[in-house]
Design an enzyme around this catalytic site. Structure first.
Site, mmCIF file in Angstrom:
data_model
loop_
_atom_site.group_PDB
_atom_site.id
_atom_site.type_symbol
_atom_site.label_atom_id
_atom_site.label_comp_id
_atom_site.label_asym_id
_atom_site.label_seq_id
_atom_site.Cartn_x
_atom_site.Cartn_y
_atom_site.Cartn_z
ATOM 1 N N GLY A 8 -8.320 4.514 -4.351
ATOM 2 C CA GLY A 8 -7.757 4.354 -3.002
ATOM 3 C C GLY A 8 -7.367 5.712 -2.421
ATOM 4 O O GLY A 8 -6.827 6.549 -3.128
ATOM 5 N N ASP A 125 0.841 4.628 -4.598
ATOM 6 C CA ASP A 125 1.617 3.733 -5.469
ATOM 7 C C ASP A 125 2.676 4.444 -6.315
ATOM 8 O O ASP A 125 3.610 3.804 -6.794
ATOM 9 C CB ASP A 125 0.682 2.965 -6.413
ATOM 10 C CG ASP A 125 -0.358 2.148 -5.667
ATOM 11 O OD1 ASP A 125 -0.121 1.830 -4.496
ATOM 12 O OD2 ASP A 125 -1.404 1.846 -6.267
ATOM 13 N N GLY A 183 17.327 -0.522 4.417
ATOM 14 C CA GLY A 183 18.463 -1.453 4.354
ATOM 15 C C GLY A 183 18.068 -2.898 4.175
ATOM 16 O O GLY A 183 18.676 -3.798 4.764
HETATM 17 O O1 F6P Z 1 -3.872 2.029 -5.286
HETATM 18 C C1 F6P Z 1 -3.688 2.108 -3.912
HETATM 19 C C2 F6P Z 1 -3.765 0.748 -3.293
HETATM 20 O O2 F6P Z 1 -3.552 0.901 -1.908
HETATM 21 C C3 F6P Z 1 -2.829 -0.309 -3.891
HETATM 22 O O3 F6P Z 1 -1.521 -0.182 -3.409
HETATM 23 C C4 F6P Z 1 -3.521 -1.587 -3.479
HETATM 24 O O4 F6P Z 1 -3.223 -2.613 -4.381
HETATM 25 C C5 F6P Z 1 -4.982 -1.223 -3.537
HETATM 26 O O5 F6P Z 1 -5.043 0.191 -3.459
HETATM 27 C C6 F6P Z 1 -5.813 -1.809 -2.433
HETATM 28 O O6 F6P Z 1 -7.132 -1.452 -2.654
HETATM 29 P P1 F6P Z 1 -8.328 -1.666 -1.651
HETATM 30 O O7 F6P Z 1 -8.290 -0.567 -0.637
HETATM 31 O O8 F6P Z 1 -9.535 -1.611 -2.507
HETATM 32 O O9 F6P Z 1 -8.105 -2.985 -0.968
#
Ligand code: F6P
Length: 321
Positions: A8, A125, A183
């Site tokens: 990602g 993440d 918050g």
């Molecule tokens: O690892 C980064 C991330 O954005 C995660 O937070 C999420 O679960 C995943 O990638 C989503 O992946 P994709 O872009 O393949 O839908």
């Protein structure tokens, strides 16, 4: 020396690329960009870079050399093609920018072909062992906090309860940090199982103590409800006084201009990667701890688990009374 971005995308990846390229040129090394992650490595999509190839990108989100989640690189034949391409182009080292999947691929590749590899953690993440911060995490936090602030406006105007789902894969770092910063009344993360009963009790207490609207931040990996929509239905059923809505923030969390923190972190990590290669330190991941650059063996970065911040957990409990 070649580099790629994989998995990602994350804000700040371009700033890492810029730092790697400029640091290579500074040290008389030829930097080669590999497009589309490990897929581009297998297909031989290489391009030599110069200092000007990376102009005007430090402030840009995404990754201009593209990224992918490669299934072919998971196969032996895919990795063989990749290695042959590196040999053909006389590339003697690889810097991979991404998350745990990216590092796992690099680790296997190094085991098979002994090509020196360095990892730079870049994922929103923040779920990587061996670094307190990954590139992109801070930018994503700021994007999420801005979004929650906006949702809070409409939530309070309508006296509504909002469930806001944020990314994070199996980790709750984004949810915990943004929940505290914005918050939120409750924060649901996979590392801590709050339990439905406690959630209902806490929302009841909020109502009884005079709160007219509430925000619950839910990490996408949290398993308290089957999913955020079912969770909302469950809560509405048990607390009919609440009018609830769901907002899934989705991929906006991965976009946008990187924050100052991420740009600096990216620059430091990119330079550290090339410095490390020059000192023959490989099979390591660059990290930051207590604001100092550090190295963690790639295998540990792959196998280790990032920990949730227990102080923040406690703070979120105290703040939600
Ligand atoms: O690892 C980064 C991330 O954005 C995660 O937070 C999420 O679960 C995943 O990638 C989503 O992946 P994709 O872009 O393949 O839908």
């Amino acid at each position: 020396m070649a580099f790629l971005t994989s998995g990602g995308d994350a804000p700040g990846m371009n700033a890492v690329i810029r730092a790697i390229v400029r640091s290579c040129i500074y040290n008389n090394i030829t930097p080669v960009a590999i497009y589309k992650g490990y897929d581009g490595l297998i297909q031989g999509e290489f391009e030599e870079m110069n200092a000007r190839s990376v102009k005007g990108i430090i402030n840009k989100g995404g990754t201009f050399i593209k990224t992918a989640r490669s299934s072919e690189f998971k196969t032996k034949s895919g990795r063989k093609k990749a290695y042959n391409n590196l040999l053909d182009s006389s590339i003697d080292a690889l810097v991979v920018i991404g998350g745990d999947g990216t590092f796992n691929g690099a680790h296997i590749f190094n085991n098979e072909y002994k090509i020196p590899v360095i990892g730079i953690p870049a994922t929103i993440d923040n779920d990587i062992f061996g670094t307190s911060h990954t590139v992109g995490f801070d930018s994503a936090l700021n994007t999420v906090v801005q979004a929650i602030d906006k949702i809070r406006d409409t939530a309070s105007s309508h006296n509504r309860l909002f469930f806001i789902e944020v990314m994070g894969k199996d980790a709750g770092h984004i949810a915990l940090n943004t929940g505290v910063a914005a918050g939120a009344e409750e924060i649901l993360i996979p590392e801590e199982n709050l339990g439905l009963r406690r959630l209902i009790k806490s929302l009841k207490r909020s109502k009884n103590t005079g709160k007219s609207s509430s925000i619950v931040v839910v990490a996408e990996g949290d398993k308290i409800g089957k999913n955020v929509f079912e969770l909302k239905d469950y809560v509405e059923k048990h607390l009919p006084d609440y009018e609830a809505r769901v907002s899934v923030l989705g991929h906006i969390q991965r976009g946008g201009s990187p924050t100052c923190f991420d740009r600096i972190l990216a620059s430091r990590m990119g330079v550290k990667a090339i410095d490390s290669l020059l000192k023959n330190k490989a099979q390591v991941m660059i990290g930051i701890k207590n604001n100092k650059m550090c190295l963690t063996p790639l295998i540990e970065a792959v196998k280790g688990k990032s920990k949730i911040d227990s102080e923040l957990l406690r703070i979120s409990d105290i703040m939600s009374i």
